[in-house]
Design an enzyme around this catalytic site. Structure first.
Site, short mmCIF file in Angstrom:
data_model
loop_
_atom_site.label_atom_id
_atom_site.label_comp_id
_atom_site.label_asym_id
_atom_site.label_seq_id
_atom_site.Cartn_x
_atom_site.Cartn_y
_atom_site.Cartn_z
N TYR A 45 -20.42 -2.74 70.87
CA TYR A 45 -20.70 -2.43 69.47
C TYR A 45 -21.55 -3.49 68.78
O TYR A 45 -22.21 -3.21 67.78
CB TYR A 45 -19.39 -2.29 68.69
N ASP A 104 -11.56 2.29 71.76
CA ASP A 104 -11.98 3.41 70.91
C ASP A 104 -11.66 4.72 71.62
O ASP A 104 -11.05 5.63 71.04
CB ASP A 104 -13.49 3.30 70.64
N LYS A 145 -12.50 -2.85 83.50
CA LYS A 145 -13.25 -2.19 84.58
C LYS A 145 -13.77 -3.30 85.49
O LYS A 145 -14.98 -3.44 85.73
CB LYS A 145 -14.37 -1.34 83.96
#
Ligand code: IPM
Ligand code: MG
Length: 358
Positions: A141, A247, A190
């Protein structure tokens, strides 16, 4: 107690749900003898229309001077033009960054009265109680982004970047919370692909083994977590993850509870005011029709009392009132499963009555 609370109603259903939360806060002030001063300021699309920017300086300045900020929602089709110079969402990102709100707490608790409102089987979701810590001021972001010419047309890039300090502060906050709850912390990443995730794993591991050896700690890859959330949500207690994973997973998690209209969130940093908002967006399709569920914003107001004003009894009073109203069968359309439903205002009034009745 005297407290100044800034209201940022925003766009769509934002003003309707914030109005109800304000009435509930006023009822709390009257019952417990507090003075809350409310100030409303524009943010999002309405601020773009009036001032040409999604976060006017005066709005930000007022937030900085307040003890807490209660926000409705921003955005809508009117401001969706991809070529527009600025977007409502930019106001939200900017206020998070400017106020240093790096930790976004999103509780996903299945309310027993609404267990049948979820599209998932009752046996799977009943008893689910997860607290997400979503990192809120870093990652994709806020990383470098842009476009370059490319032989095929153009290329675009967004960068996921985190430093040790950014990871450590939210992992610590989540670990402290886990200690006060059921003692389990799950870190989602991840790390099989992303270098940035490998740093998250390293930093978390160090903090947990050094300072929180009492916690049951595990790491889960984000794709697997998307699956586990639907298959065995009851197993999770506190979950910590980076901005974008958080999110996505919290929207998914909201479906466990039946409606996005029930979920509050708190964005905290320190020091300075916290920002409280429902997880849901501006829902332009139902705006102005009295159909919105005000409970997420009302529950966000409870989080505001708890985290920014240190008023635990008052926070519980709101949560108990919401519980009573649901027990009494009051429902807005989103949680009525096709049965009779109340308007936004009528639902707010029920909660106010329940707060007054003790
Ligand atoms: C949220 C929203 C925002 C986000 C949008 C509106 C920018 O989806 O608070 O989850 O992605 O953070
Ligand atoms: Mg979201």
């Amino acid at each position: 107690m005297d407290a100044r609370i800034v209201l940022l109603p925003g766009d769509g259903i934002g003003p309707e749900v914030v109005a109800q939360a304000r009435l509930v806060l006023q009822a709390i002030a009257a019952r417990f003898g507090h003075q809350f001063e409310f100030q409303s300021h524009p943010i999002g699309g309405c601020a773009i229309d009036e001032f040409g920017t999604a976060l006017p300086d005066a709005t930000l300045a007022a937030c900085r001077k307040a003890q807490a900020v209660l926000l409705g929602a921003v955005g809508g089709p009117k401001w969706d033009d991809p070529k527009a110079k600025t977007r409502p969402e930019a106001g939200l990102l900017k206020i998070r960054k400017e106020l240093g709100l790096f930790a976004n707490l999103r509780p996903i608790r299945v309310q027993r009265q609404l267990v049948d409102a979820s599209p998932l089987k009752k046996e799977i979701i009943d008893g689910t109680d997860i607290l997400f810590f979503r990192e809120l001021t870093g990652g994709l972001y806020f990383g470098d982004s842009g476009r370059n010419p490319h032989a095929s047309g153009e290329e675009a890039f967004s960068t996921m970047i985190y430093n040790t300090g950014e990871i450590a502060r939210i992992v610590r906050m989540a670990a402290e919370a886990a200690r006060k709850r059921r003692g389990r912390l799950t870190m989602v990443d991840k790390a099989n692909v992303l270098e940035v995730s490998r740093l998250w794993r390293q930093v978390s591991q160090e903090i947990i083994s050094k300072d929180f050896p009492d916690l049951k700690y595990d790491v889960v890859l984000v794709d697997a977590m998307a699956m586990h959330l639907l298959a065995k949500p009851k197993e999770y207690d506190v979950v910590v993850t980076e901005n974008m994973f958080g999110d996505i997973l919290t929207d998914e998690g909201s479906m466990l509870t039946g409606s996005l209209g029930m979920l509050p969130s708190a964005s905290l940093g320190s020091p300075g005011p916290g920002l409280y908002e429902p997880i849901h967006g501006s829902a332009p399709d139902i705006a102005g029709k009295g159909l919105a569920n005000p409970l997420a914003t009302i529950l966000a107001a409870a989080m505001l009392l708890r985290h920014s004003l240190n008023l635990e009894t008052e926070a519980k009073a709101i949560e108990t009132a919401v519980d009573k109203v649901l027990d009494a069968g009051c429902r807005t359309k989103d949680i009525a499963s096709g049965g009779p439903s109340l308007s936004t205002e009528a639902m707010g009034e029920k909660v106010v009555e329940a707060v007054k009745a003790k």
